[in-house]
Design a protein around this motif. Structure first.
Motif, PDB file in Angstrom:
ATOM      1  N   ALA A  25      39.721  45.692  46.306  1.00 26.90           N
ATOM      2  CA  ALA A  25      38.346  46.167  46.499  1.00 26.90           C
ATOM      3  C   ALA A  25      37.645  46.462  45.180  1.00 26.90           C
ATOM      4  N   VAL A  26      38.403  46.766  44.119  1.00 25.59           N
ATOM      5  CA  VAL A  26      37.791  47.097  42.824  1.00 25.59           C
ATOM      6  C   VAL A  26      38.146  46.099  41.723  1.00 25.59           C
ATOM      7  N   ALA A  27      38.942  45.097  42.035  1.00 23.39           N
ATOM      8  CA  ALA A  27      39.415  44.156  41.006  1.00 23.39           C
ATOM      9  C   ALA A  27      38.265  43.490  40.249  1.00 23.39           C
ATOM     10  N   ASP A  28      37.235  43.053  40.963  1.00 24.10           N
ATOM     11  CA  ASP A  28      36.109  42.396  40.288  1.00 24.10           C
ATOM     12  C   ASP A  28      35.398  43.342  39.323  1.00 24.10           C
ATOM     13  N   ASP A  29      35.359  44.635  39.663  1.00 24.19           N
ATOM     14  CA  ASP A  29      34.702  45.621  38.798  1.00 24.19           C
ATOM     15  C   ASP A  29      35.468  45.843  37.495  1.00 24.19           C
ATOM     16  N   LEU A  30      36.745  45.476  37.482  1.00 26.15           N
ATOM     17  CA  LEU A  30      37.573  45.681  36.295  1.00 26.15           C
ATOM     18  C   LEU A  30      37.719  44.422  35.448  1.00 26.15           C
ATOM     19  N   GLU A  31      37.230  43.306  35.955  1.00 22.48           N
ATOM     20  CA  GLU A  31      37.345  42.048  35.227  1.00 22.48           C
ATOM     21  C   GLU A  31      36.658  42.154  33.866  1.00 22.48           C
ATOM     22  N   GLY A  32      37.398  41.817  32.822  1.00 21.15           N
ATOM     23  CA  GLY A  32      36.859  41.872  31.476  1.00 21.15           C
ATOM     24  C   GLY A  32      36.917  43.240  30.825  1.00 21.15           C
ATOM     25  N   HIS A  33      37.337  44.273  31.572  1.00 24.82           N
ATOM     26  CA  HIS A  33      37.454  45.613  30.985  1.00 24.82           C
ATOM     27  C   HIS A  33      38.636  45.601  30.012  1.00 24.82           C
ATOM     28  N   PRO A  34      38.435  46.045  28.768  1.00 25.00           N
ATOM     29  CA  PRO A  34      39.509  45.967  27.773  1.00 25.00           C
ATOM     30  C   PRO A  34      40.732  46.798  28.171  1.00 25.00           C
ATOM     31  N   GLY A  35      41.901  46.224  27.919  1.00 25.47           N
ATOM     32  CA  GLY A  35      43.144  46.953  28.135  1.00 25.47           C
ATOM     33  C   GLY A  35      43.536  47.138  29.586  1.00 25.47           C
ATOM     34  N   VAL A  36      42.853  46.465  30.515  1.00 25.56           N
ATOM     35  CA  VAL A  36      43.123  46.642  31.939  1.00 25.56           C
ATOM     36  C   VAL A  36      43.660  45.345  32.528  1.00 25.56           C
ATOM     37  N   SER A  37      44.686  45.477  33.361  1.00 21.55           N
ATOM     38  CA  SER A  37      45.158  44.335  34.130  1.00 21.55           C
ATOM     39  C   SER A  37      45.354  44.785  35.569  1.00 21.55           C
ATOM     40  N   VAL A  38      45.134  43.847  36.470  1.00 20.04           N
ATOM     41  CA  VAL A  38      45.222  44.136  37.896  1.00 20.04           C
ATOM     42  C   VAL A  38      46.262  43.201  38.496  1.00 20.04           C
ATOM     43  N   ASP A  39      47.114  43.768  39.301  1.00 15.59           N
ATOM     44  CA  ASP A  39      48.125  42.999  40.011  1.00 15.59           C
ATOM     45  C   ASP A  39      48.124  43.490  41.452  1.00 15.59           C
ATOM     46  N   LYS A  40      48.804  42.796  42.302  1.00 12.72           N
ATOM     47  CA  LYS A  40      48.865  43.178  43.716  1.00 12.72           C
ATOM     48  C   LYS A  40      49.334  44.631  43.845  1.00 12.72           C
ATOM     49  N   GLY A  41      48.427  45.519  44.158  1.00  9.19           N
ATOM     50  CA  GLY A  41      48.783  46.916  44.391  1.00  9.19           C
ATOM     51  C   GLY A  41      48.831  47.805  43.175  1.00  9.19           C
TER      52      GLY A  41
END
Length: 118
Positions: free
Chosen positions: A73-89
């Motif tokens: 639900a928030v993955a797109d909002d974090l795209e390109g944010h420095p130092g952040v990675s998103v994985d399943k869960g």
């Protein structure tokens, strides 16, 4: 592992502040939540279900909302944010690159909606 407070007491200042900030946003969105455990990790619990855990790993701080859908639900909002990675869960970040406040609010709201069945 003990409570969130016990866990925070063991951390360096930078890690403690970064993790406590996430929990503070979660408590703001879910003031009735309590300290407890989720899958053996210190976590905020809402309605008897784990809401959110935030833990220091070797190379990052991880936010675990116990829900791949809440992360999505928030993955797109974090795209390109420095130092952040998103994985399943999981959302991973560094203390020097905190997750934006509004994204944390959205994450917690998404998880609350799942727990509350909304």
């Amino acid at each position: 592992m003990g409570t969130i407070d016990d866990y925070l007491a063991e951390l360096t200042t930078a890690d403690r502040e970064a993790i406590d900030r996430v929990y503070a946003v979660a408590r703001q969105e879910a003031p009735e939540s309590e300290q407890g455990k989720g899958y053996g990790m210190p976590a905020l619990v809402h309605g008897g279900k784990p809401l959110l855990s935030v833990m220091r790993a070797k190379k990052h701080i991880g936010i675990y909302p116990f829900s791949p859908d809440a992360v999505a639900a928030v993955a797109d909002d974090l795209e390109g944010h420095p130092g952040v990675s998103v994985d399943k869960g999981t959302i991973r970040f560094q203390p020097e690159h905190p997750i934006p406040h509004a994204v944390l609010e959205s994450l917690v709201r998404a998880r609350l909606a799942q727990i509350d069945g909304a």
